[in-house]
Write a protein that holds these residues in place. Structure first.
Motif, short mmCIF file in Angstrom:
data_model
loop_
_atom_site.label_atom_id
_atom_site.label_comp_id
_atom_site.label_asym_id
_atom_site.label_seq_id
_atom_site.Cartn_x
_atom_site.Cartn_y
_atom_site.Cartn_z
N ASP A 113 18.05 2.35 47.79
CA ASP A 113 18.10 1.44 46.64
C ASP A 113 17.15 1.92 45.54
O ASP A 113 17.52 1.94 44.36
N GLU A 114 15.94 2.29 45.92
CA GLU A 114 14.97 2.74 44.91
C GLU A 114 15.43 4.04 44.24
O GLU A 114 15.29 4.20 43.02
N THR A 115 15.98 4.95 45.03
CA THR A 115 16.48 6.20 44.46
C THR A 115 17.63 5.94 43.50
O THR A 115 17.71 6.55 42.42
N ALA A 116 18.53 5.04 43.89
CA ALA A 116 19.66 4.71 43.02
C ALA A 116 19.17 4.11 41.70
O ALA A 116 19.66 4.46 40.62
N ARG A 117 18.18 3.22 41.76
CA ARG A 117 17.64 2.62 40.54
C ARG A 117 16.96 3.67 39.68
O ARG A 117 17.11 3.68 38.45
N ALA A 118 16.22 4.57 40.31
CA ALA A 118 15.50 5.60 39.55
C ALA A 118 16.46 6.53 38.83
O ALA A 118 16.28 6.86 37.64
N LEU A 119 17.49 6.98 39.53
CA LEU A 119 18.41 7.93 38.91
C LEU A 119 19.30 7.25 37.87
O LEU A 119 19.73 7.88 36.89
N ALA A 120 19.58 5.96 38.07
CA ALA A 120 20.29 5.22 37.02
C ALA A 120 19.43 5.12 35.77
O ALA A 120 19.94 5.24 34.64
N ALA A 121 18.12 4.91 35.95
CA ALA A 121 17.21 4.88 34.79
C ALA A 121 17.17 6.23 34.09
O ALA A 121 17.16 6.30 32.85
N LEU A 122 17.15 7.31 34.87
CA LEU A 122 17.17 8.64 34.26
C LEU A 122 18.47 8.85 33.50
O LEU A 122 18.48 9.46 32.41
N ALA A 123 19.57 8.38 34.05
CA ALA A 123 20.86 8.55 33.38
C ALA A 123 20.88 7.80 32.04
O ALA A 123 21.40 8.31 31.04
N ARG A 124 20.32 6.59 32.02
CA ARG A 124 20.26 5.85 30.75
C ARG A 124 19.39 6.58 29.74
O ARG A 124 19.72 6.66 28.56
#
Length: 498
Positions: free
Chosen positions: A465-476
């Motif tokens: 979950d944390e990795t998914a949130r982090a990479l989504a933030a990087l994508a934004r």
């Protein structure tokens, strides 16, 4: 008076590739701001005069003046009469960029695992042991005898004969690095370091007065992981051993700081042949080799055994020694501030004599906890292997989804992936991510003079979950912030540990 002064040439080297599509004054201000936040420009450093910087960067003075004005208004520069423009961190009046998502700030600057499952039981047992030690003063500059023996036994299990008298217990591996640097380096001595490398090691070597001699380490891309991928049969160990040998012969460094196993940040591991050749070159010049093994046992699926680097040297009279650094923090828990140094007895005695200048003893209770856990290392490392394998697969899968053109390295162990992002925008990406609730270390944090803008270190130690949130933030951030001015973050939210 400012503590230090940056010349226009020095600042240019730190800036790296900073020009973008937007206004030059904004891009220059953003880059200087990041250098201050990351500590690459220390507080109170005098920045170059506007006229000098404009001439060196081939900009109009108006552009540099506007950049400095932007930094002053945000609190990152203070103009003091007679001292010029000094680097500052903004005070509490700074308004942070509004967070996106509201789930709290994710700190991906730290590549570290949660505590091992057996730690609570070990802590309870250690607490029951503690009364036995209370009649003593509690100051322990060397390490508890049974902990030193347990550490020595672990080296023996790994194939390196070691006795308890060859072990000095420290307050974490960071103190071990600083102690070795302070003891064996004089001001102006050369120290060979890998590039990129562990940033806090660079800081310790510089504080000891060393002049750094960089040698390159690269991470091989994984098969099928992007347009620049290679097959497993083409993978190298990451070190250009001939270049390392030549650097040692040419510069005659007093000390070489190396991370031979699951290198931070590239994840590379030295082959046995590379270890043998580097130790031989160091011995021929009298160079002390310091092998940082804090990540050495975090194996996921590395092919072939790797003995501790000290086991590959054929010692003869007069040869330079090999000093090993270990730690409980990476394998057991970062909150256990217990590290150690493994060296020949004369060097251990010299280090013991130097240690009280900065530290009078290592915490007894934490030593008791680590002594309880070391005999369980096989089980603990298997637990870590499962966690790291899951983290690695999450990072690979999510990176392929969000950033199919990024280059993901072959990763056989360790704590993070050194990802090629394809453009020199790592600093801008890291800075912009802060407004999307993510702290992550920019590539240049691991190098010198603004290098590694095309890389980002992404930990594999967090939950799905944390990795998914982090990479989504990087994508934004990738899709928006790289093309617009980046909001100023609150410096109180920045992490010092990398």
């Amino acid at each position: 008076m400012a503590d230090a002064q940056l010349t226009a040439r020095s600042l240019d080297a730190l800036l790296g590739e900073w020009r973008g599509d937007g206004a030059h004054y904004q891009a220059l201000a953003d880059r200087i701001r990041l250098l201050v936040l990351d500590g690459r420009i220390p507080i109170d450093t005098r920045l170059p005069a506007e006229r000098d910087l404009a001439a060196h960067l081939a900009l109009s003075r108006t552009t540099v003046t506007a950049a400095y004005r932007e930094l002053r208004e945000a609190g990152f520069v203070d103009s003091v009469r007679g001292s010029g423009s000094l680097a500052r961190l903004p005070g509490p009046v700074l308004t942070a960029a509004p967070p996106i998502g509201g789930d709290g700030m994710l700190d991906f600057t730290k590549a570290a695992l949660p505590a091992a499952a057996s730690l609570p039981a070990a802590a309870r047992a250690a607490a029951e042991e503690l009364p036995h030690f209370l009649p003593d003063s509690g100051y322990d500059p060397v390490g508890l005898p049974h902990l030193r023996e347990a550490i020595a036994a672990r080296y023996r299990e790994r194939g390196l004969p070691t006795e308890a008298g060859q072990i000095l217990v420290t307050v974490g591996a960071q103190q071990a690095i600083a102690l070795i640097a302070r003891t064996f380096l004089g001001r102006g001595d050369r120290a060979l370091v890998e590039m990129p490398t562990y940033p806090h090691a660079i800081e310790s070597l510089r504080l000891a007065g060393a002049r750094l001699v960089p040698v390159t380490v690269t991470a091989a891309p994984a098969a099928g992981a992007g347009p620049h991928a290679v097959g497993d049969d083409e993978l190298s160990d990451g070190w250009d051993v001939e270049a390392v040998e030549e650097s040692i012969r040419r510069t005659n460094p007093a000390l070489a700081y190396l991370i031979p196993d699951f290198h931070n940040p590239t994840g590379a591991s030295m082959s046995p042949e590379t270890r043998i050749r580097i130790l031989a070159a160091a011995a021929s010049q009298g160079t002390i080799v310091v092998g940082d093994e804090t990540t050495a046992e975090l194996d996921i699926d590395r092919v072939g055994e790797r003995l501790p680097i000290a086991a590959y040297g054929v010692r003869e009279a007069g040869d330079a020694p090999v000093i090993l650094i270990g730690s409980a923090s990476k394998s057991l828990w970062g909150g256990l501030r217990i590290g150690w140094i493994r060296a020949e007895r004369p060097l251990i005695r010299k280090l013991i004599a130097a240690k009280p200048a900065t530290d009078l003893g290592t915490p007894i209770l934490e030593q008791l906890v680590v002594a309880r856990m070391l005999p369980q290392m096989r089980e603990i490392l298997e637990e870590r292997r499962v966690q790291l394998r899951a983290g690695r697969e999450s990072v690979r899968r999510l990176l392929a989804s969000h950033f199919p053109d990024w280059t993901v390295p072959e990763l056989r162990g360790g704590l993070a992936a050194w990802v090629g992002i394809g453009a020199p925008v790592s600093s801008a990406l890291a800075l912009g991510a802060r407004s999307h609730n993510l702290l992550i270390a920019a590539g240049p944090r691991f190098g010198l003079d603004g290098a590694f803008e095309r890389f980002l270190r992404i930990p594999i130690t967090y939950s799905e979950d944390e990795t998914a949130r982090a990479l989504a933030a990087l994508a934004r951030t990738w899709s928006t912030s790289l093309h617009a001015p980046i909001p100023y973050p609150d410096p109180a939210s920045l992490a010092d540990v990398v």
